[in-house]
Design a protein around this motif. Sequence first.
Motif, mmCIF file in Angstrom:
data_model
loop_
_atom_site.group_PDB
_atom_site.id
_atom_site.type_symbol
_atom_site.label_atom_id
_atom_site.label_comp_id
_atom_site.label_asym_id
_atom_site.label_seq_id
_atom_site.Cartn_x
_atom_site.Cartn_y
_atom_site.Cartn_z
ATOM 1 N N VAL A 1 0.836 -1.197 0.000
ATOM 2 C CA VAL A 1 0.000 0.000 0.000
ATOM 3 C C VAL A 1 0.873 1.250 0.000
ATOM 4 N N VAL A 2 1.879 1.261 0.833
ATOM 5 C CA VAL A 2 2.798 2.406 0.906
ATOM 6 C C VAL A 2 3.444 2.653 -0.457
ATOM 7 N N GLU A 3 3.876 1.583 -1.104
ATOM 8 C CA GLU A 3 4.506 1.720 -2.416
ATOM 9 C C GLU A 3 3.550 2.303 -3.446
ATOM 10 N N SER A 4 2.302 1.871 -3.423
ATOM 11 C CA SER A 4 1.309 2.401 -4.364
ATOM 12 C C SER A 4 1.034 3.872 -4.100
ATOM 13 N N LEU A 5 0.938 4.241 -2.830
ATOM 14 C CA LEU A 5 0.713 5.647 -2.488
ATOM 15 C C LEU A 5 1.876 6.517 -2.954
ATOM 16 N N GLU A 6 3.079 6.032 -2.738
ATOM 17 C CA GLU A 6 4.257 6.820 -3.104
ATOM 18 C C GLU A 6 4.429 6.911 -4.616
ATOM 19 N N TYR A 7 4.137 5.841 -5.328
ATOM 20 C CA TYR A 7 4.364 5.817 -6.769
ATOM 21 C C TYR A 7 3.299 6.596 -7.529
ATOM 22 N N TYR A 8 2.018 6.382 -7.189
ATOM 23 C CA TYR A 8 0.924 6.988 -7.954
ATOM 24 C C TYR A 8 0.505 8.348 -7.416
ATOM 25 N N ARG A 9 0.815 8.653 -6.160
ATOM 26 C CA ARG A 9 0.381 9.907 -5.538
ATOM 27 C C ARG A 9 -1.078 10.202 -5.906
ATOM 28 N N PRO A 10 -1.990 9.316 -5.567
ATOM 29 C CA PRO A 10 -3.385 9.478 -6.006
ATOM 30 C C PRO A 10 -4.036 10.729 -5.437
ATOM 31 N N ASP A 11 -4.935 11.298 -6.229
ATOM 32 C CA ASP A 11 -5.719 12.447 -5.781
ATOM 33 C C ASP A 11 -6.877 12.019 -4.894
ATOM 34 N N ILE A 12 -7.402 10.823 -5.162
ATOM 35 C CA ILE A 12 -8.558 10.283 -4.444
ATOM 36 C C ILE A 12 -8.211 8.869 -4.002
ATOM 37 N N ILE A 13 -8.494 8.557 -2.741
ATOM 38 C CA ILE A 13 -8.188 7.233 -2.194
ATOM 39 C C ILE A 13 -9.440 6.700 -1.508
ATOM 40 N N VAL A 14 -9.904 5.549 -1.971
ATOM 41 C CA VAL A 14 -11.056 4.892 -1.344
ATOM 42 C C VAL A 14 -10.540 3.815 -0.403
ATOM 43 N N LEU A 15 -10.864 3.959 0.885
ATOM 44 C CA LEU A 15 -10.370 3.052 1.919
ATOM 45 C C LEU A 15 -11.504 2.221 2.498
ATOM 46 N N ASN A 16 -11.260 0.924 2.659
ATOM 47 C CA ASN A 16 -12.178 0.064 3.404
ATOM 48 C C ASN A 16 -11.752 0.107 4.867
ATOM 49 N N THR A 17 -12.550 0.791 5.696
ATOM 50 C CA THR A 17 -12.068 1.189 7.027
ATOM 51 C C THR A 17 -12.880 0.615 8.197
ATOM 52 N N GLY A 18 -13.605 -0.468 7.990
ATOM 53 C CA GLY A 18 -14.463 -0.971 9.057
ATOM 54 C C GLY A 18 -13.771 -1.747 10.153
ATOM 55 N N ALA A 19 -12.456 -2.037 9.995
ATOM 56 C CA ALA A 19 -11.681 -2.746 11.030
ATOM 57 C C ALA A 19 -12.350 -4.062 11.434
ATOM 58 N N ALA A 20 -12.702 -4.877 10.445
ATOM 59 C CA ALA A 20 -13.350 -6.166 10.705
ATOM 60 C C ALA A 20 -12.416 -7.089 11.478
ATOM 61 N N GLU A 21 -13.004 -7.929 12.357
ATOM 62 C CA GLU A 21 -12.177 -8.782 13.211
ATOM 63 C C GLU A 21 -12.700 -10.206 13.299
ATOM 64 N N PHE A 22 -11.742 -11.139 13.408
ATOM 65 C CA PHE A 22 -12.031 -12.514 13.801
ATOM 66 C C PHE A 22 -12.084 -12.593 15.327
ATOM 67 N N ASN A 23 -12.881 -13.515 15.846
ATOM 68 C CA ASN A 23 -12.834 -13.806 17.269
ATOM 69 C C ASN A 23 -11.448 -14.362 17.617
ATOM 70 N N GLY A 24 -10.932 -13.933 18.754
ATOM 71 C CA GLY A 24 -9.617 -14.382 19.172
ATOM 72 C C GLY A 24 -8.487 -13.517 18.661
ATOM 73 N N PHE A 25 -8.805 -12.568 17.777
ATOM 74 C CA PHE A 25 -7.789 -11.648 17.259
ATOM 75 C C PHE A 25 -8.247 -10.202 17.454
ATOM 76 N N GLU A 26 -8.807 -9.942 18.643
ATOM 77 C CA GLU A 26 -9.285 -8.605 18.940
ATOM 78 C C GLU A 26 -8.132 -7.604 18.854
ATOM 79 N N GLY A 27 -8.396 -6.494 18.207
ATOM 80 C CA GLY A 27 -7.362 -5.486 18.033
ATOM 81 C C GLY A 27 -6.430 -5.759 16.872
ATOM 82 N N ASP A 28 -6.703 -6.805 16.114
ATOM 83 C CA ASP A 28 -5.872 -7.173 14.958
ATOM 84 C C ASP A 28 -6.798 -7.330 13.745
ATOM 85 N N PRO A 29 -7.325 -6.233 13.224
ATOM 86 C CA PRO A 29 -8.350 -6.305 12.181
ATOM 87 C C PRO A 29 -7.811 -6.801 10.848
ATOM 88 N N ILE A 30 -8.741 -7.248 10.004
ATOM 89 C CA ILE A 30 -8.371 -7.800 8.695
ATOM 90 C C ILE A 30 -8.534 -6.777 7.573
#
Length: 292
Positions: free
Chosen positions: A202-231
């Motif tokens: 992701v960092v490489e894509s941001l640095e290379y393309y320098r996008p004007d618009i970025i769509v982020l999936n930001t819901g921080a979905a989680e598995f049970n047993g991995f609280e605080g470690d979203p997918i």
Amino acid sequence: MLRKTLTSALILASAIFTGSAFAESGANQPNQKIQHIRNATIKISFGETTFLIDPMLSDKGTYPGFENTYRSELRNPLVDLPMAAEKVIAGTDAVIVTHTHLDHWDDAAQQLLPKDIPLFVQNAEDAETIRSQGFNDVRILDGQAEFGGVTLTKTGGQHGSDEIYAVPELAQALGEIMGVVFQAKGQKTTYVVGDTVWRDEVVESLEYYRPDIIVLNTGAAEFNGFEGDPIIMGKEDTLRVHRAVPEATLIAVHMDAVNHMTLSREELAEFVQKEGIEQHISIPADGEVISF
């Protein structure tokens, strides 16, 4: 274009108006638009070329919650579409499926989309799956492709941390994902990051393309047993992306619509206001259109 984050009340009111505005837009409207439909489903229009991305078109409560995840007792989707599924599909020139998880490619999408519509996927496995569902113009996005005057570039990521992928069953369930960069003459470069956590890819894509618009999936979905470690990304990742490309407009989606999301739009709005970056972050309602 900079947009202030909407409050919950304004979000609902905006959805009612803008859901129909996209379908009925005229020649005098700006010629680059992004419409958030629901969950990770969006429509991106560059002039006369419109892409439908990750269509989940089922009615509210169609499916049981995802097993072994946060709030799995809830049924998905959690909310209705903001318009009829047929109106979501109307005007679509091509479909992009970043991966074939149910909340990105469901039975309703498979049934309602025309079987001859051009459809881009990430790899041969997903292409085989979707061809088996009756679609006959499935194209693997391997590097770059051009469609309707728009260049599509595949980007990388990972649908969870290395710790989660170290569990074979979870690694198999999560599988591979892709993001896509959209470029067209005279248009703003747009990066749909996809179902990934903060990664070097992701960092490489941001640095290379320098996008004007970025769509982020930001819901921080989680598995049970991995609280605080979203997918997928969450609020801290939203801040990381902003700091990496501070001039970009970020559009935060994939919240409030499926059971395993731990971050809501309201909570993200409070966070970006606290960080003082609300002018750079849009948190659209279901059905809302953002024009550039």
